[in-house]
Enzyme design. Sequence first.
Site, PDB file in Angstrom:
ATOM      1  CB  SER A 180     -35.074 -14.750 -40.306  1.00 36.30           C
ATOM      2  OG  SER A 180     -34.088 -13.939 -40.889  1.00 36.30           O
ATOM      3  CG  ASP A 236     -35.549  -2.861 -41.411  1.00 35.73           C
ATOM      4  OD1 ASP A 236     -34.653  -2.055 -41.133  1.00 35.73           O
ATOM      5  OD2 ASP A 236     -35.410  -3.756 -42.266  1.00 35.73           O
ATOM      6  NE  ARG A 287     -34.938  -5.554 -45.785  1.00 36.01           N
ATOM      7  CZ  ARG A 287     -33.890  -6.141 -46.347  1.00 36.01           C
ATOM      8  NH1 ARG A 287     -33.853  -6.276 -47.644  1.00 36.01           N
ATOM      9  NH2 ARG A 287     -32.909  -6.602 -45.626  1.00 36.01           N
ATOM     10  CD  GLU A 316     -32.544   1.083 -46.398  1.00 37.05           C
ATOM     11  OE1 GLU A 316     -32.856   0.033 -45.842  1.00 37.05           O
ATOM     12  OE2 GLU A 316     -31.424   1.285 -46.885  1.00 37.05           O
ATOM     13  CG  HIS A 334     -24.673  -1.353 -43.114  1.00 32.07           C
ATOM     14  ND1 HIS A 334     -24.669  -0.826 -44.370  1.00 32.07           N
ATOM     15  CD2 HIS A 334     -25.222  -2.592 -43.223  1.00 32.07           C
ATOM     16  CE1 HIS A 334     -25.189  -1.700 -45.223  1.00 32.07           C
ATOM     17  NE2 HIS A 334     -25.531  -2.772 -44.556  1.00 32.07           N
TER      18      HIS A 334
HETATM   19  O1  F6P Z   1     -33.158  -5.340 -42.339  1.00 35.90           O
HETATM   20  C1  F6P Z   1     -32.203  -4.568 -41.721  1.00 35.90           C
HETATM   21  C2  F6P Z   1     -31.481  -3.734 -42.738  1.00 35.90           C
HETATM   22  O2  F6P Z   1     -30.468  -3.027 -42.052  1.00 35.90           O
HETATM   23  C3  F6P Z   1     -32.350  -2.773 -43.564  1.00 35.90           C
HETATM   24  O3  F6P Z   1     -32.681  -1.600 -42.872  1.00 35.90           O
HETATM   25  C4  F6P Z   1     -31.470  -2.528 -44.763  1.00 35.90           C
HETATM   26  O4  F6P Z   1     -32.232  -2.178 -45.885  1.00 35.90           O
HETATM   27  C5  F6P Z   1     -30.798  -3.872 -44.951  1.00 35.90           C
HETATM   28  O5  F6P Z   1     -30.860  -4.548 -43.704  1.00 35.90           O
HETATM   29  C6  F6P Z   1     -29.360  -3.803 -45.398  1.00 35.90           C
HETATM   30  O6  F6P Z   1     -28.936  -5.096 -45.664  1.00 35.90           O
HETATM   31  P1  F6P Z   1     -27.427  -5.542 -45.801  1.00 35.90           P
HETATM   32  O7  F6P Z   1     -26.832  -5.540 -44.431  1.00 35.90           O
HETATM   33  O8  F6P Z   1     -27.504  -6.897 -46.386  1.00 35.90           O
HETATM   34  O9  F6P Z   1     -26.753  -4.513 -46.656  1.00 35.90           O
END
Ligand code: F6P
Length: 362
Positions: A116, A140, A184, A241, A273
């Site tokens: 962003s 992250d 991420r 992850e 999440h």
């Molecule tokens: O960037 C924040 C994050 O939660 C990362 O840790 C994760 O890989 C990604 O977003 C998940 O994205 P989305 O919410 O689009 O599934």
Amino acid sequence: MEKVAILTSGGDAPGMNAAIWAAIKLAAVNGTQVVGVEGGYDGLIDGSFRPLTKSADGGAGLRPVAGLAWTAGTGGTFLGSSRCPRFLEPKNRANAAAQLREAAIGGLIVIGGNGSLTGAHLLALEHPDLRVIGVPASIDNDIGGTLDALGVDTALNTIIDACDRISDTARSHHRAVILEVMGRRSGYLAMASAVAATADAVILPEETRTEDEIRARLEELIRRSFAPGSDKRRVLIIKAEGVAVPTTRLARQLQDQLADIPNVTVRATILGHLVRGGHPSYHDRMLAGRLALAAMTAFHDDHTDLMTGWNSPIGTPTADANVRLIELADMVSETKAMLDGSSPIVQRRIQLLNKVREVLAL
Ligand code: F6P
């Protein structure tokens, strides 16, 4: 009367709402109207705006519109967010800039992660008549030029709470648990939570180990931990992850390899999440207020193409000793170095972790 727009973009992070609320109040006392952009950059391209300030009763001053104060202590973002591939195209950024000009808005505060803020940098470069200021927000902690981003502290508290809970049940059953946490491509959440939650091991994407190497190390750790004479009852392994080994497969394979040890089981839990939600911690609310203050000051001082950074070694000082203004171009290059492992900050973190790795497993 001057107008500024504010948007949240990318993955939401606890503290975004606190930053919006602080920015609204700071702008209002300066006589600047605030316009909220709904749904991140998508809302900006489509001109989806709503006023966040109104005229004070009977006076010339401004105040926040009613019904927003409760949001400051909540997670997520009340403005909504989006991943917006459209913003990668210059013509859509030009449309976004045109929407701001049409609404007589002189600048934009972008609260979001490295993608962003890279978008904010491009908008600032291509449309120098607009003042674009970023506020780093991402659980992250993978944004160059800031020691902490909004949401990191709350996410870590959530992970540590999960570690404590999972340890209760693991100890009761003599178990090894692999706990996957978000991040991420960054291992920061995994590394920081492993130390704070006294995990036995941590697996990071910044260390390029093969799946076989990872499995061999973990097998050795679990065998040693549950060997006769050891009083260990749980082995907690935190996996980021970004490590390209499926967590459930790893747990299954380890369970098979350890079949010869009686009464030892291996389980996998993916927090996902869940880690992104929840009320922001004190630290994130404090950070939100101070980064928002620096951002609004930069806007009023006619700056553009900057981000507010917390305890950063680079950038220019502000009135707040812990907050600096970072060129967004520097944020982009620092982020790249963090993610490809060449950043001295990341290298120092890994060196430090290697010093305590054996301590973790005790
Ligand atoms: O960037 C924040 C994050 O939660 C990362 O840790 C994760 O890989 C990604 O977003 C998940 O994205 P989305 O919410 O689009 O599934």
